[in-house]
Every structure is written in structure tokens, then in C-alpha cells.
Design an enzyme around this catalytic site. Structure first.
Site, PDB file in Angstrom:
ATOM      1  N   GLY A   1       2.767  -3.101   3.647  1.00 51.53           N
ATOM      2  CA  GLY A   1       3.498  -4.328   3.823  1.00 51.53           C
ATOM      3  C   GLY A   1       2.598  -5.697   4.102  1.00 51.53           C
ATOM      4  O   GLY A   1       1.599  -5.601   4.013  1.00 51.53           O
ATOM      5  N   GLU A   2       3.418  -6.412   4.805  1.00 45.82           N
ATOM      6  CA  GLU A   2       2.852  -7.716   5.033  1.00 45.82           C
ATOM      7  C   GLU A   2       3.476  -8.139   6.729  1.00 45.82           C
ATOM      8  O   GLU A   2       4.769  -8.052   6.756  1.00 45.82           O
ATOM      9  CB  GLU A   2       3.230  -8.810   4.208  1.00 45.82           C
ATOM     10  CG  GLU A   2       2.745  -8.653   2.825  1.00 45.82           C
ATOM     11  CD  GLU A   2       0.901  -8.568   2.717  1.00 45.82           C
ATOM     12  OE1 GLU A   2       0.384  -9.461   3.729  1.00 45.82           O
ATOM     13  OE2 GLU A   2       0.418  -8.227   1.812  1.00 45.82           O
TER      14      GLU A   2
ATOM     15  N   GLY B   1      14.768 -12.932  -5.093  1.00 46.62           N
ATOM     16  CA  GLY B   1      15.696 -13.507  -4.228  1.00 46.62           C
ATOM     17  C   GLY B   1      16.792 -12.304  -3.519  1.00 46.62           C
ATOM     18  O   GLY B   1      17.937 -12.886  -3.068  1.00 46.62           O
TER      19      GLY B   1
ATOM     20  N   ASP C   1      -3.787  -8.363   8.845  1.00 46.17           N
ATOM     21  CA  ASP C   1      -2.815  -8.316   9.338  1.00 46.17           C
ATOM     22  C   ASP C   1      -2.601  -6.719   9.961  1.00 46.17           C
ATOM     23  O   ASP C   1      -1.972  -6.257  10.924  1.00 46.17           O
ATOM     24  CB  ASP C   1      -1.511  -8.561   8.887  1.00 46.17           C
ATOM     25  CG  ASP C   1      -1.253  -7.892   7.347  1.00 46.17           C
ATOM     26  OD1 ASP C   1      -2.190  -7.410   7.013  1.00 46.17           O
ATOM     27  OD2 ASP C   1      -0.131  -8.206   6.822  1.00 46.17           O
TER      28      ASP C   1
ATOM     29  N   CYS D   1       0.723  -1.156   0.061  1.00 48.07           N
ATOM     30  CA  CYS D   1      -0.040   0.156  -0.029  1.00 48.07           C
ATOM     31  C   CYS D   1       1.037   1.198  -0.069  1.00 48.07           C
ATOM     32  O   CYS D   1       1.899   1.299   0.173  1.00 48.07           O
ATOM     33  CB  CYS D   1      -0.922  -0.064   1.149  1.00 48.07           C
ATOM     34  SG  CYS D   1      -1.918  -1.627   1.486  1.00 48.07           S
TER      35      CYS D   1
ATOM     36  N   ARG E   1      -4.687   1.417  -1.254  1.00 49.21           N
ATOM     37  CA  ARG E   1      -4.420  -0.284  -0.992  1.00 49.21           C
ATOM     38  C   ARG E   1      -4.336  -1.221  -2.068  1.00 49.21           C
ATOM     39  O   ARG E   1      -5.174  -0.757  -3.283  1.00 49.21           O
ATOM     40  CB  ARG E   1      -5.472  -0.518  -0.138  1.00 49.21           C
ATOM     41  CG  ARG E   1      -5.621  -1.990   0.388  1.00 49.21           C
ATOM     42  CD  ARG E   1      -6.987  -2.528   0.935  1.00 49.21           C
ATOM     43  NE  ARG E   1      -6.621  -3.737   1.804  1.00 49.21           N
ATOM     44  CZ  ARG E   1      -7.596  -4.575   1.836  1.00 49.21           C
ATOM     45  NH1 ARG E   1      -8.959  -4.442   1.755  1.00 49.21           N
ATOM     46  NH2 ARG E   1      -7.314  -5.793   2.497  1.00 49.21           N
ATOM     47  N   LEU E   2      -3.420  -1.965  -1.942  1.00 49.29           N
ATOM     48  CA  LEU E   2      -3.405  -2.946  -2.855  1.00 49.29           C
ATOM     49  C   LEU E   2      -3.796  -4.171  -2.041  1.00 49.29           C
ATOM     50  O   LEU E   2      -2.778  -4.686  -1.078  1.00 49.29           O
ATOM     51  CB  LEU E   2      -1.865  -3.187  -3.336  1.00 49.29           C
ATOM     52  CG  LEU E   2      -1.601  -4.529  -4.124  1.00 49.29           C
ATOM     53  CD1 LEU E   2      -2.381  -4.573  -5.390  1.00 49.29           C
ATOM     54  CD2 LEU E   2       0.063  -4.768  -4.607  1.00 49.29           C
ATOM     55  N   ALA E   3      -4.906  -4.814  -2.228  1.00 54.73           N
ATOM     56  CA  ALA E   3      -5.403  -5.949  -1.451  1.00 54.73           C
ATOM     57  C   ALA E   3      -4.853  -7.143  -1.692  1.00 54.73           C
ATOM     58  O   ALA E   3      -4.832  -7.724  -2.669  1.00 54.73           O
ATOM     59  CB  ALA E   3      -7.234  -5.822  -1.708  1.00 54.73           C
ATOM     60  N   VAL E   4      -4.119  -7.788  -0.724  1.00 52.60           N
ATOM     61  CA  VAL E   4      -3.352  -9.212  -0.735  1.00 52.60           C
ATOM     62  C   VAL E   4      -4.039  -9.899   0.471  1.00 52.60           C
ATOM     63  O   VAL E   4      -4.342 -11.165   0.149  1.00 52.60           O
ATOM     64  CB  VAL E   4      -1.902  -8.798  -0.590  1.00 52.60           C
ATOM     65  CG1 VAL E   4      -1.258 -10.232  -0.229  1.00 52.60           C
ATOM     66  CG2 VAL E   4      -1.318  -8.227  -1.511  1.00 52.60           C
TER      67      VAL E   4
END
Length: 606
Positions: free
Chosen positions: A79-80, A377, A103, A2, A50-53
Site C-alpha cells: 500500500g501507501e 474516483g 514509507d 505489493c 514488490r511493485l516499486a512506487v
């Protein structure tokens, strides 16, 4: 993922705040295309895109502790949090109730329970702004490794904050001005920088692992996390097993998403290892999807170097066949890169890295067609000693940042009088010395071990943040959340103390990681030497950059015309003076991106 923005004013603003905060969020819409909202009280205006994840149908932000509360706690988070389910269970056992499965609400309830010590319990990638209207307290927090960004501008009557510089630059209180220190950062360190430096005058960035509390009369900055130097007591076998266990846990925790996710795959050790381990935890209804990048005629144009000894393509094909992934090879040409230059600049709000930024944005654009989340990575080389300079540091003390000759602005193209005016050499030398002094010594470590610890520290605290910033801007410019399992906090804390000689066991970079993945990958892939991100090497691109250099030389009115040594640049282009050791697309690309930034952002040199 977000976008966050807000404006705290301790005195009544002389103009409506909410429309300006909405504008600050709007310019970052790619960070959160699924919805914009704003909230305010008398002191705070808080915005979010918001980017809904996780929990896509609920958990809109800014989130309030209670919609009916007169003086609520308000949160804007990006974030997450990978351990949010565990924390949620703990909070429920302590008497908290939840309205969502997100979260975001875990952070909010966690603050109510634990106060400003709450970030210590989080595991994930995050930045957030929390306004406690009861305590009249603004809390800005960033994750330990600095995966997610958060910038701020503090002034006499308040604070502005935003996920990206563009959010601040769109506000009338913030000017696109660069002072002598900011210019020294750009010309001496960029695309890497001093922790917390925002380049633009007055703009700062919340440091990795930092918590800032703003009250009416005080500002308190606290490092809630840092690299703690300890003697490593595990033997080689125990270390290999522990690395494998921690990596497995990190990857499994980062597969959580209520939307489709994909993987970047280069055919190297790091990305191949991530996909291999992910397959052992894969419970989704769709196959594992992987993406790689290549250029037209790459076989024709390729030149082997210590940083890129071979092409990715053969290894990508091998590992895809071995794992059975659904793979997409994304192929670009020089025209694609040139067309994406302005997108790369707009994503950064500062000079970009040329073809490397542009190609990454285009790659994420392709991924975004079907996958809002992508696992990558970044962090493995910094954590396990993957770069050529790591082994060099084992034998002799460092004298400067080892990546500067290859990746930073070439010092020879800066006029001596301009460099002296901003104390460029002294600034860079002091920055390096300060960085080295930050490294904790461990009793009993010999000089070789300490040298490798210093190199690891510089990689993790100076080099890696630049890599993560590039990945964040490129992915968010195309509304993709990029996750980086090698930056898992528990893995980093353990690997930080592994001796350099053990990291390079069997005489090869990242030897300990290769051992941890033994039996999981074909040896051809597992033992492949480190190969850097693919770059554009063809003649058409070099000719394009040469034309832009001539354009720059002819322009006497651009903002840094009196800084660049155009006489020397002309001599190099004509072949009368030796060219830098770095590839042409790096040294010309850095100059060209600086020129484009000055044209587009018109920064005032203060």
C-alpha cells in the site's frame, strides 16, 4: 503496491515452510512484479512481492528492524502511507535513524516507538503483517476503509495469511471448500459480503480498520477505527468550504510517487473533479494523462436507465478539452470481453461481475504499459449520496440492501429447496438487520436524518468494500496501483456526519460536492447526473450469454447443478416467463460466472 504472504507455526512444521511461502507469493506475482523475497526464523516464514512506487532502488521487503539483529522485527507491507514524511520527521526527532526513504520503514520504526497503537497514526491505504520475534507476536492490520486486502486462515498450530485468497488456496492446509454460510454469502450478498468473511471455509479477511494480534495462546481483534456519529454543526457554506479543503489535501497527498501516474476519467463529477484539483498541484515533468473506457457501437446499443442516463464520451471530450489532458480512449468489443473472462475469474478467485470485471482488467492492462499508478474516483458516491437509493432512503426506512435487485445474484433462479437448506432468506435478512443495528444514533436527529445515516453506513461499510475489492483485483492483476482520494480518512470522517439533506442540496445527488467544485468545472460536467460504470449492452454479448446458459442447463454434473433452478431459467430464455428487471448481462452474467468458478476452482460444497 505489493503482495503479502506468510506462515506462522507455533510448533515445528512437518515440512519446509519457506518453499511453500515462496509459492504463496509467486501466485500473486502481478501484485509485485519488481521482486520477490522471503525471510524466516524458527516460527515465522514471511514473503513479499514488490511493485516499486516509493524509493524503488531500496526498501526491499520483508524489511527487518536490523539485518544483524538476532531476533528482529520483520515487516511485509502493501500500500501507501501518505503522511509518511511527517511521521518520519517525528520519529527522527524521537531518536530513530532510517536506512531508506520509504514509507515501509516508517511503519517498522513506528511500531518500535508506539507498538500496536501505531496504525492510529497512519493515513493511507495499506495492509501489513508484522512479526515481532522478541515478543513472539504477529500483527495483521488493514486500513480504515479496506482499500487493501488481507486474508488469513487460523488453525490449531498457527496462522496463514495472504493478500488474496489464491495465496491461501495454494497451501496444502487450505481447501477450496464452501460451507452453507459461504454459499449463502455467494447467492445472497455477493459481489458484496459480510465484513471479514472470506467465503471459503475457514478463510477470513481482516476487516477494514481492524488490528489482529496473534500470540501462542491468544488472538485479540481490535477495531482501531470506525465511523463515529456526531451532530454536524457547520452550516452549508462552511461545509462546502471544508469538503473542498479536505478533498484538495487528499488529492495533493496522493500525487506522491517516484514512478509515472495517470487518472481514470469518465466525464462525471467525481473523476473530473479529481483531475481538476490535481492539476493545481501538478509539478511533474510529464502532462496529466487520463484514460476512459468505451465500447464499439455504444451509441447504437445504448439504452438510458436511472443508473446510466447517458454515455460518457461527450463529457469526457468536453472535460479533456477544458483541462488540456493527454487522453486515451480505450475501446473494447464483445470478443475482447469474452477473451478476458478467465483473467477476471483468476483475479477474484471467486465469481466475478462479468463484463465489468473483464473490461476493468483490460483497461488497467492498457494503463500499465506506461503508468504503474492510477488515481480513480471510488468512494464519492458512497460518501456523498450518489446512488438513486440514497434519496429514496430519505423518505422511507430501508427494508433490505437496496442494490440487491440490480447487482446481486437473482433469487428467482435459486431452487426453493436449496434456498431453504442454507436458510438463504433468513441469512440475508439477519445480515441486513445486523448492519442497521451497527449505526450509532445521534441525539436530536429526526427519522429522515437517521434514515439517511443508515443508508450512508450501508454504502460505506457494505457496498464500498465490494467496489474497492473489484478495483484492487483488476488493477493488481495488471500491476497497477489504484489510489482512491475520496476514501481519505479525514474526508470520510467529516462527510459521514453531513446530513443527507445537505449532501443532496439543490435537489440533486452529491449536491454538496457539486457546490465544492463550483467554478472548477464546466457546469455541463459539474451538473451531470450520476452515470454508473459502462457496461456491454450489444446483441452479440447477450447472444453469447444465452449460449452459455444453455450449456449450463445441459450440464447436470457441475457443483451447483442442484441449486440453480434450470427449469425457470429455461422458461425465461424461451420467453415463457418474465425476465428479471436487471439488464441481461447482469443476471445471466452472475449465473455464468458462478458456473465458470465451479469449473475452474472445483470447490467442495461442505
Amino acid at each position: 503496491m505489493c503482495g503479502i504472504a506468510g506462515w506462522l507455526t507455533w510448533q515445528v512444521a512437518d515440512q519446509p515452510k519457506l518453499p511453500l511461502v515462496r509459492d504463496m507469493v509467486q501466485v500473486m506475482l502481478s501484485r509485485g512484479p519488481d521482486g520477490i523475497d522471503v525471510w524466516e526464523d524458527a516460527t515465522m516464514s514471511l514473503g513479499h512481492c514488490r511493485l516499486a512506487v516509493i524509493d524503488p532502488r531500496h526498501a526491499s521487503q520483508p524489511m527487518l528492524s536490523s539485518p544483524d539483529e538476532e531476533r528482529p522485527i520483520a515487516l511485509s507491507f502493501g500500500g501507501e502511507i501518505y503522511n509518511y514524511r511527517e511521521l518520519r520527521r517525528t520519529l527522527i526527532s524521537l531518536g530513530h535513524s532510517f536506512r531508506t526513504e520509504s514509507d515501509t520503514e516508517v511503519i517498522l520504526r513506528g511500531y518500535i516507538e508506539w507498538g500496536t497503537s501505531m496504525p492510529l497514526r497512519l493515513r493511507g491505504m495499506f495492509s501489513f503483517a508484522l512479526w515481532d520475534s522478541r515478543e513472539q507476536l504477529l500483527l495483521l492490520v488493514r486500513d480504515p476503509l479496506g482499500i487493501k486486502p488481507l486474508f488469513y486462515y487460523e488453525y490449531s498450530n498457527g496462522v496463514l495469511f495472504s493478500s488474496e485468497p489464491k495465496g491461501l488456496l495454494g497451501h496444502p492446509l487450505v481447501e477450496a471448500a464452501v460451507d452453507r454460510e459461504g454459499l449463502a454469502e455467494l447467492l445472497g450478498l455477493w459481489p458484496y459480503k459480510s465484513p471479514g468473511h472470506g467465503i471459503y471455509r475457514g478463510v477470513k479477511e481482516v476487516k477494514p480498520g481492524e488490528l489482529i494480534v496473534f500470540r501462542r495462546d491468544t488472538t485479540r481483534r481490535t477495531a482501531y477505527w470506525g465511523l463515529r456519529s456526531l451532530r454536524h454543526t457547520d452550516g452549508p457554506k462552511e461545509t462546502v468550504a471544508r469538503v473542498g479543503q479536505l478533498l484538495d489535501t487528499a488529492i495533493s497527498s496522493q500525487l506522491t510517487a517516484d514512478v509515472p501516474l495517470a487518472f481514470l476519467l469518465s466525464g462525471g463529477l467525481d473523476s473530473s473533479g479529481l483531475v481538476t484539483i490535481a492539476l493545481t498541484h501538478w509539478k511533474k515533468t510529464y502532462p496529466v494523462n487520463t484514460f476512459s473506457l468505451d465500447y464499439e457501437d455504444s451509441e447504437r446499443d445504448f439504452v438510458s436507465t436511472p443508473f446510466r442516463p447517458d454515455l460518457d464520451k461527450p463529457y469526457v471530450h468536453d472535460i479533456c478539452r477544458f483541462l488540456g489532458t493527454s487522453h486515451t480512449e480505450f475501446v473494447l468489443n464483445s470478443a475482447d470481453i469474452h477473451a478476458a473472462e478467465m483473467s477476471a475469474l483468476a483475479a477474484r478467485d471467486l465469481p466475478d461481475t462479468g463484463d465489468m470485471d473483464a473490461s476493468l482488467i483490460l483497461l488497467f492492462g492498457r494503463i500499465s504499459e506506461n503508468f504503474p499508478v492510477c488515481i480513480t474516483g471510488e468512494g464519492a458516491d458512497e460518501l456523498f449520496g450518489g446512488y438513486p437509493w440514497f434519496c429514496e432512503a430519505l423518505t422511507s426506512p430501508l427494508q433490505s440492501f437496496p442494490w440487491q435487485p440490480y447487482l446481486c445474484f437473482n433469487r428467482n433462479f435459486i431452487r426453493p429447496d436449496a434456498a431453504a437448506q442454507i436458510d438463504l432468506d433468513e441469512y440475508v435478512a439477519q445480515n441486513f438487520a445486523d448492519s442497521v443495528r451497527e449505526v450509532e444514533r445521534v441525539e436530536g436527529e429526526d427519522l429522515r436524518q437517521h434514515n439517511s445515516r443508515v443508508m450512508s453506513y450501508l454504502d460505506l461499510t457494505r457496498f464500498l468494500p465490494g467496489q474497492l475489492e473489484r478495483k484492487d483485483r483488476a488493477s493488481m492483476a495488471r500491476s497497477v496501483e489504484a489510489r482512491v482520494p475520496f476514501c481519505d480518512q479525514d474526508l470520510v470522517e467529516y462527510a459521514w456526519n453531513i446530513p443527507g439533506s445537505m449532501k443532496s442540496c439543490d435537489g440533486i445527488e452529491k449536491g454538496i460536492l457539486r457546490e465544492a467544485l463550483c467554478g472548477s468545472l464546466p457546469d455541463r460536467v459539474r451538473l451531470r447526473r450520476k452515470a454508473s460504470y459502462p457496461t456491454l449492452l450489444n446483441v452479440a454479448h447477450e447472444a453469447y450469454l444465452r449460449r452459455q446458459m444453455l450449456r449450463l442447463i445441459a450440464d447436470q454434473d457441475w457443483a451447483l447443478a442442484d441449486v440453480i433452478d434450470t427449469e425457470r431459467l429455461s422458461g425465461v430464455l424461451a420467453g415463457d416467463l418474465p425476465a428479471p428487471a436487471a439488464r441481461p448481462s447482469v443476471w445471466m452474467g452472475r449465473i455464468w460466472s458462478l458456473y465458470r468458478w465451479c469449473e475452474e476452482y472445483d470447490p467442495r460444497m461442505a
